[in-house]
Design an enzyme around this catalytic site. Structure first.
Site, PDB file in Angstrom:
ATOM      1  N   TYR A  79       2.384  48.393  24.840  1.00 46.52           N
ATOM      2  CA  TYR A  79       2.556  48.692  23.419  1.00 46.52           C
ATOM      3  C   TYR A  79       3.499  49.876  23.184  1.00 46.52           C
ATOM      4  CZ  TYR A  79      -1.072  45.445  21.787  1.00 46.52           C
ATOM      5  OH  TYR A  79      -1.794  44.318  21.454  1.00 46.52           O
ATOM      6  N   LYS A 118      -7.927  39.319  23.200  1.00 49.38           N
ATOM      7  CA  LYS A 118      -8.234  40.749  23.291  1.00 49.38           C
ATOM      8  C   LYS A 118      -9.706  40.979  23.650  1.00 49.38           C
ATOM      9  CE  LYS A 118      -4.536  42.257  20.137  1.00 49.38           C
ATOM     10  NZ  LYS A 118      -4.209  43.050  18.903  1.00 49.38           N
ATOM     11  N   ASN A 147      -8.638  42.700  16.408  1.00 43.89           N
ATOM     12  CA  ASN A 147      -8.195  41.475  15.743  1.00 43.89           C
ATOM     13  C   ASN A 147      -7.980  40.290  16.690  1.00 43.89           C
ATOM     14  OD1 ASN A 147      -5.844  42.367  16.851  1.00 43.89           O
ATOM     15  ND2 ASN A 147      -4.675  42.445  14.952  1.00 43.89           N
ATOM     16  N   GLU A 162       7.613  40.570  27.225  1.00 43.63           N
ATOM     17  CA  GLU A 162       6.161  40.657  27.396  1.00 43.63           C
ATOM     18  C   GLU A 162       5.682  39.736  28.524  1.00 43.63           C
ATOM     19  OE1 GLU A 162       4.451  39.899  23.550  1.00 43.63           O
ATOM     20  OE2 GLU A 162       5.210  41.782  22.730  1.00 43.63           O
ATOM     21  N   HIS A 216      -3.347  38.622  20.470  1.00 41.03           N
ATOM     22  CA  HIS A 216      -1.969  39.108  20.363  1.00 41.03           C
ATOM     23  C   HIS A 216      -1.027  37.948  20.608  1.00 41.03           C
ATOM     24  CE1 HIS A 216       1.800  41.222  21.240  1.00 41.03           C
ATOM     25  NE2 HIS A 216       1.904  40.384  22.256  1.00 41.03           N
TER      26      HIS A 216
HETATM   27  P1  RTP Z   1      -0.090  41.813  17.964  1.00 37.10           P
HETATM   28  O1  RTP Z   1       1.135  42.592  18.394  1.00 37.10           O
HETATM   29  O2  RTP Z   1      -1.394  42.344  18.528  1.00 37.10           O
HETATM   30  O3  RTP Z   1       0.048  40.332  18.074  1.00 37.10           O
HETATM   31  O4  RTP Z   1      -0.262  42.036  16.405  1.00 37.10           O
HETATM   32  P2  RTP Z   1       0.856  42.044  15.305  1.00 37.10           P
HETATM   33  O5  RTP Z   1       2.200  41.713  15.872  1.00 37.10           O
HETATM   34  O6  RTP Z   1       0.319  41.190  14.224  1.00 37.10           O
HETATM   35  O7  RTP Z   1       0.799  43.555  14.883  1.00 37.10           O
HETATM   36  P3  RTP Z   1       1.679  44.811  15.364  1.00 37.10           P
HETATM   37  O8  RTP Z   1       2.328  45.383  14.174  1.00 37.10           O
HETATM   38  O9  RTP Z   1       2.526  44.443  16.546  1.00 37.10           O
HETATM   39  O10 RTP Z   1       0.548  45.824  15.843  1.00 37.10           O
HETATM   40  C1  RTP Z   1      -0.044  45.705  17.111  1.00 37.10           C
HETATM   41  C2  RTP Z   1      -1.527  45.891  16.974  1.00 37.10           C
HETATM   42  O11 RTP Z   1      -1.797  47.209  16.550  1.00 37.10           O
HETATM   43  C3  RTP Z   1      -2.915  47.210  15.682  1.00 37.10           C
HETATM   44  N1  RTP Z   1      -2.552  47.731  14.380  1.00 37.10           N
HETATM   45  N2  RTP Z   1      -3.300  48.538  13.726  1.00 37.10           N
HETATM   46  N3  RTP Z   1      -4.381  50.264  11.775  1.00 37.10           N
HETATM   47  C4  RTP Z   1      -3.197  49.692  11.561  1.00 37.10           C
HETATM   48  O12 RTP Z   1      -2.539  49.883  10.572  1.00 37.10           O
HETATM   49  C5  RTP Z   1      -2.666  48.809  12.592  1.00 37.10           C
HETATM   50  N4  RTP Z   1      -1.532  48.178  12.536  1.00 37.10           N
HETATM   51  C6  RTP Z   1      -1.445  47.475  13.690  1.00 37.10           C
HETATM   52  C7  RTP Z   1      -3.397  45.785  15.534  1.00 37.10           C
HETATM   53  O13 RTP Z   1      -4.469  45.571  16.430  1.00 37.10           O
HETATM   54  C8  RTP Z   1      -2.185  44.986  15.938  1.00 37.10           C
HETATM   55  O14 RTP Z   1      -2.563  43.735  16.449  1.00 37.10           O
HETATM   56 MG    MG Z   2       3.034  42.732  17.520  1.00 39.04          MG
END
Ligand code: RTP
Ligand code: MG
Length: 143
Positions: free
Chosen positions: A51, A11, A114, A128, A117
């Protein structure tokens, strides 16, 4: 064990920190192979499309803004159980919860910025990967 492919994104925060090589090294050390790669700067439309599943979430606007704030590195990783293995290397979404030695523990600043991804399932990985790469851009191993 299944040979899988997963989508990885380094990222904008991690690209800005100049740690692309350090992150790639973790993948390769863990037995994941980079079979496609490109650096790009997403448009708002590209980030929103990628997204789309999060479009109703309160953090969606901030997520799109962050993901368009600078260049990213998009890669396809291939290996045994690549989807789960990649998620383990990344660590928890929130770096405060990420295990020591994971990418997010080492490089992420916050849940919003973070570092990386990774696809969360084989099905989402296929979607994706196709979002960013044509079939002919994915390089099968020949030697
Ligand atoms: P990613 O898709 O980026 O690998 O991350 P992930 O599966 O661990 O998390 P996901 O639930 O898919 O969320 C995508 C991205 O959105 C941001 N996020 N912010 N503020 C919040 O509560 C929150 N929750 C998610 C994060 O940057 C996350 O990587
Ligand atoms: Mg995710």
């Amino acid at each position: 064990m299944a040979l899988e492919r997963t989508l990885s994104i380094i990222k904008p925060d991690a690209v800005a920190k100049n740690v692309i090589g350090g992150i790639y090294n973790r993948f390769e050390t863990a037995g994941l192979r980079i079979v496609a790669a490109k650096m790009m700067h997403l448009s708002k439309e590209q980030a929103e499309g990628f997204y789309a599943e999060h479009s109703e979430r309160p953090f969606f606007g901030a997520l799109v803004e962050f993901m368009t704030s600078g260049p990213i590195v998009v890669s396809v990783l291939e290996g045994e159980n690549a989807v789960l293995r990649h998620r383990e290397i990344m660590g928890a979404t929130n770096p405060a919860e990420a295990l020591a030695g994971t990418l997010r523990a080492d490089y992420a600043v916050s849940i919003d910025e973070n570092a990386v991804h990774g696809s969360d399932a084989v099905e989402s990985a296929a979607r994706e990967i196709a979002y960013f790469f044509a079939d002919e851009e994915i390089c099968a191993r020949t030697r």
